[in-house]
Every structure is written in structure tokens, then in C-alpha cells.
Design a protein around this motif. Structure first.
Motif, mmCIF file in Angstrom:
data_model
loop_
_atom_site.group_PDB
_atom_site.id
_atom_site.type_symbol
_atom_site.label_atom_id
_atom_site.label_comp_id
_atom_site.label_asym_id
_atom_site.label_seq_id
_atom_site.Cartn_x
_atom_site.Cartn_y
_atom_site.Cartn_z
ATOM 1 N N ASP A 151 4.856 -6.858 20.579
ATOM 2 C CA ASP A 151 3.952 -7.217 21.320
ATOM 3 C C ASP A 151 4.530 -8.254 21.621
ATOM 4 O OD1 ASP A 151 3.028 -8.207 24.184
ATOM 5 O OD2 ASP A 151 1.086 -7.067 24.053
ATOM 6 N N PRO A 152 5.812 -9.031 22.155
ATOM 7 C CA PRO A 152 5.906 -10.655 21.988
ATOM 8 C C PRO A 152 4.925 -11.123 23.101
ATOM 9 C CG PRO A 152 7.055 -9.077 24.007
ATOM 10 C CD PRO A 152 6.315 -8.226 23.164
ATOM 11 N N ASN A 153 4.001 -11.128 24.174
ATOM 12 C CA ASN A 153 2.565 -12.201 24.962
ATOM 13 C C ASN A 153 1.785 -12.145 23.242
ATOM 14 O OD1 ASN A 153 3.356 -10.982 27.509
ATOM 15 N ND2 ASN A 153 1.921 -8.877 26.758
ATOM 16 N N VAL A 154 2.221 -11.785 22.002
ATOM 17 C CA VAL A 154 1.468 -12.953 20.754
ATOM 18 C C VAL A 154 2.536 -14.501 20.616
ATOM 19 C CG1 VAL A 154 2.794 -11.909 19.226
ATOM 20 C CG2 VAL A 154 0.355 -12.701 19.181
ATOM 21 N N PHE A 155 3.466 -14.101 20.983
ATOM 22 C CA PHE A 155 4.588 -15.144 20.467
ATOM 23 C C PHE A 155 3.799 -16.192 21.797
ATOM 24 C CE2 PHE A 155 6.998 -12.513 17.612
ATOM 25 C CZ PHE A 155 6.337 -12.814 16.717
ATOM 26 N N TRP A 159 1.391 -16.896 23.864
ATOM 27 C CA TRP A 159 0.037 -17.267 23.606
ATOM 28 C C TRP A 159 0.140 -18.627 22.522
ATOM 29 C CZ3 TRP A 159 -3.617 -18.093 20.340
ATOM 30 C CH2 TRP A 159 -5.345 -18.693 21.045
ATOM 31 N N LEU A 160 0.571 -17.808 21.150
ATOM 32 C CA LEU A 160 0.268 -18.957 20.073
ATOM 33 C C LEU A 160 1.398 -20.433 20.413
ATOM 34 C CD1 LEU A 160 0.409 -16.669 17.422
ATOM 35 C CD2 LEU A 160 -1.580 -17.242 17.893
ATOM 36 N N LEU A 166 10.208 -19.550 16.915
ATOM 37 C CA LEU A 166 9.572 -19.537 17.980
ATOM 38 C C LEU A 166 8.400 -19.989 17.642
ATOM 39 C CD1 LEU A 166 9.368 -15.231 18.480
ATOM 40 C CD2 LEU A 166 10.248 -17.037 19.560
ATOM 41 N N LEU A 167 7.732 -20.198 16.618
ATOM 42 C CA LEU A 167 6.241 -21.156 16.645
ATOM 43 C C LEU A 167 6.449 -21.799 16.237
ATOM 44 C CD1 LEU A 167 4.472 -17.943 14.678
ATOM 45 C CD2 LEU A 167 3.924 -18.601 17.238
ATOM 46 N N ASN A 198 -14.103 -22.112 19.086
ATOM 47 C CA ASN A 198 -14.624 -20.786 19.965
ATOM 48 C C ASN A 198 -13.619 -19.968 18.933
ATOM 49 O OD1 ASN A 198 -14.976 -19.603 22.449
ATOM 50 N ND2 ASN A 198 -12.807 -20.525 23.170
ATOM 51 N N THR A 199 -14.003 -19.132 19.455
ATOM 52 C CA THR A 199 -13.025 -17.614 18.755
ATOM 53 C C THR A 199 -12.707 -15.857 20.207
ATOM 54 O OG1 THR A 199 -15.038 -17.172 17.617
ATOM 55 C CG2 THR A 199 -13.821 -15.084 18.329
ATOM 56 N N HIS A 200 -11.605 -16.497 20.199
ATOM 57 C CA HIS A 200 -10.571 -16.015 21.507
ATOM 58 C C HIS A 200 -10.459 -14.461 21.734
ATOM 59 C CE1 HIS A 200 -9.022 -20.486 22.421
ATOM 60 N NE2 HIS A 200 -9.370 -20.727 21.040
#
Length: 347
Positions: free
Chosen positions: A109-113, A115-116, A143-144, A323-325
Motif C-alpha cells: 500500500d503506497p499510502n504507508v510511505f 504517511w510516514l 522514499l523516507l 500518541n498511538t496512531h
């Protein structure tokens, strides 16, 4: 009633004491802490019943709750949310290799990159970090690191480090002046560190992934399957707690000799009622206890009530936000963040 009250009190003392005994010393002691929340609830109910009946015996479960106050504090906190807190922001995340497996899908899932990469944390540590140099869309380091905005340390534990591999990573917006490996085990577990320069201060960042609990969570969805794996699961929990205690010995000695203040983060596969948690608490403060709110559970599967991802820090560092996301649903763990300040931080 006296017998029941006395028995509950005795069991309470045994369970409270179990967190100070290493599984290396006493066989199966690592399984006892899982019953701490149950005994806390039992004492609370027993106190309520006896108090309503105006029985002097109510004093006994009240004493048991007072003795176990530490366990209540590590379970639930009521600190206010301080979303705008300024300081050093850190993040820890077991990425599950960046695959979203909740629906048994092997598609990345590219969305994880997204968000991070967009999260403003100054330091980001990852466990089960999957790196693929052969694909632009799976090149997690590229990416990160955001084209050099973040320096990084990546230690491959499994696979081909020049092509596709999995391991542990630390990303820092501040310069990394030193790094190293503390231990590694199996295909995902291990511990690494990086020293970062923040102004005139140097901090040591630990990224830790202790031995897995090895619980087959899929089988727990079905009662008949759960009965079949019951004994097997107990055996795995025991072996896991023993290995984690051994790994902790290595880690504890290393951080005890650190020349810099320490922030230790990661997937420790240990609930707060454990030998590992209490041993680390002898030297470090847990950020949840200082700045958390609610339960802050970190596990994203059927055993949702587990908090096994932790952020510890040197007492000279003050947590001002935690915070736990739980909105980030890309892995079997949730990302956990904290913000720290310290005296002379801006000097």
C-alpha cells in the motif's frame, strides 16, 4: 469470604512480584504477568462488594490495589493531549514489511510511505523494514529519506542487502555521528543504535525488536482452533519470554554504558506487566507513563488490547507528548510517537 479475600490477596502479591524475576531464573514466570490486569479487576470488584456490605475486610483488597498502583499507572493515563508540543519528535513503527495483511493481501500500500514521509518526526525508527533497491515504488530508503533530508542507518537481517532485504532502520533529520549493531536474531529481530547530534547535545537512539510472541492470532478467531493451539501457544510464550530476557541482558548492558542520554524505542513484544518493562524502568522512563492518555494499545490484530511497542528515555529527557496512531492501519502494529524536551535543548 475471608478465604476468597485472602487467596486473592496472596495471588496479587505473587503476580506483582513476578515482574522482578527473570524468566532465566524461574521457569514460566514470564507467563504470570498476563494475569495482572485480571487480578487488579478482581481486587476492585472485591473491594466494591465488601465496601457496600460495610465489611472491614474491604481493607484487604484496597491494600492490594495500593500495592499494585504502579500497574494501574502503566495501564491507563489521563495526561492531556499536547499536539502542538515543541521538542524532539520521535516515531517507532513495526511496518510488517510495508505490506497490508489485514485482509490477507500481499499488495504493498503506497499510502504507508506517504504517511510516514509526511509525518514531522525528527527521528523515525522502523522494525521489519523492507528495502527493495530494484523498484522505485518499493525503495523505502529513498522514499523516507526524502532526498537527503533525513540521514539513515539500515541494518539488513535477512535477504540480499544489495537488492531486496529486511531489517531495521533509523532515520534522523539531525546528523548521525555514530552507529552500530547490538544483536540480531532470526529474520527480523535485533537491536541497533545511532548517535545523533542535536545542537550541542548528542543523543543515543536505540531501535529494538525483541523476540516475537509467536502467537497465531488467526487461530484465535475460532474457538475450536484456539483450543487446539492453547498448549502450543503457552509453550511459545514461555520460550519467547526467555529469549527476550536474554536479549534484554545484552541490551541493558549496552545502554548502561552509553556515553549519551538514551531514547530506546521499538517493538519489544512485551506488555507493561513484564520483567523486560520493569527492568528497563529501573534506568529509563516510559513516555506513555509521563505523557500518554487512555490505554494507547499498539497491536492491530485480534489481541487489540496489547501495548507492546514502547518508547523509553533517559530521565533527563522530558516527554511532553505521546500518541498511538490508531488511524494508521497499514500494519499489524500502529505507529507510536513522542516529543521530548530537555534542559539546555536550544543551547
Amino acid at each position: 469470604m475471608k478465604l476468597i479475600t485472602g487467596l486473592v490477596f496472596l495471588v496479587s502479591l505473587i503476580l506483582y512480584s513476578s515482574v522482578f524475576i527473570s524468566p532465566e531464573v524461574f521457569r514460566f514466570v514470564g507467563l504470570l504477568p498476563f494475569f495482572v490486569p485480571i487480578i487488579l479487576i478482581a481486587n476492585a470488584l472485591l473491594f466494591a462488594i465488601l465496601a457496600l456490605a460495610w465489611r472491614r475486610l474491604a481493607f484487604v483488597p484496597l491494600v492490594a490495589l495500593a500495592i499494585g498502583y504502579k500497574f494501574i499507572l502503566i495501564t491507563f493515563q489521563i495526561h492531556p493531549r499536547n499536539e502542538e508540543a515543541e521538542g524532539l519528535k520521535v516515531l517507532t513503527y513495526n511496518t510488517h514489511s510495508f505490506f497490508y495483511r489485514k485482509e490477507k493481501s500481499d499488495e504493498l500500500d503506497p499510502n504507508v510511505f506517504t504517511w510516514l514521509a509526511e509525518h514531522p518526526a525528527d527521528v523515525k525508527v522502523f522494525q521489519e523494514f523492507y528495502q527493495d533497491y530494484t523498484s522505485g515504488t518499493r525503495n523505502a530508503i529513498k522514499l523516507l529519506s526524502k532526498d537527503g533530508e533525513y540521514e539513515y542507518v539500515f541494518h539488513a537481517v535477512d535477504g540480499n542487502p544489495e537488492r531486496r532485504s529486511q531489517g531495521m532502520a533509523i532515520f534522523s533529520r539531525y546528523p548521525i555521528v555514530n552507529d552500530g549493531v547490538i544483536f540480531e536474531n532470526n529474520a527480523t529481530n535485533g537491536a541497533i543504535f545511532a548517535d545523533i547530534q542535536v545542537g550541542s547535545d548528542t543523543l543515543r537512539i536505540y531501535n529494538t525488536h525483541l523476540e516475537s510472541m509467536a502467537i497465531q492470532t488467526g487461530s484465535l478467531n475460532d474457538y475450536d482452533q484456539a483450543k487446539q493451539v492453547y498448549r502450543q501457544t503457552l509453550g511459545k510464550l514461555h520460550r519467547g519470554s526467555l529469549v527476550r530476557a536474554q536479549q534484554l541482558s545484552i541490551l541493558y548492558e549496552h545502554l548502561s554504558n552509553s556515553p549519551h542520554p538514551v531514547i530506546l524505542m521499538g517493538d519489544m513484544n512485551e506488555v507493561p506487566y513484564s520483567y523486560v518493562y520493569f527492568k528497563l524502568s529501573e534506568k529509563l522512563d516510559n513516555a506513555f507513563e509521563k505523557a500518554g492518555r487512555g490505554f494507547e494499545f499498539t497491536y492491530n490484530k485480534v489481541l487489540f488490547f496489547l501495548r507492546i511497542d514502547h518508547i523509553f528515555a533517559d530521565p533527563s529527557l522530558t516527554p511532553v507528548h505521546f500518541n498511538t496512531h490508531r488511524e494508521v492501519d497499514y500494519s499489524d502494529h500502529y505507529p507510536v510517537t513522542a516529543t521530548f524536551t530537555w534542559q539546555g535543548m536550544d543551547d
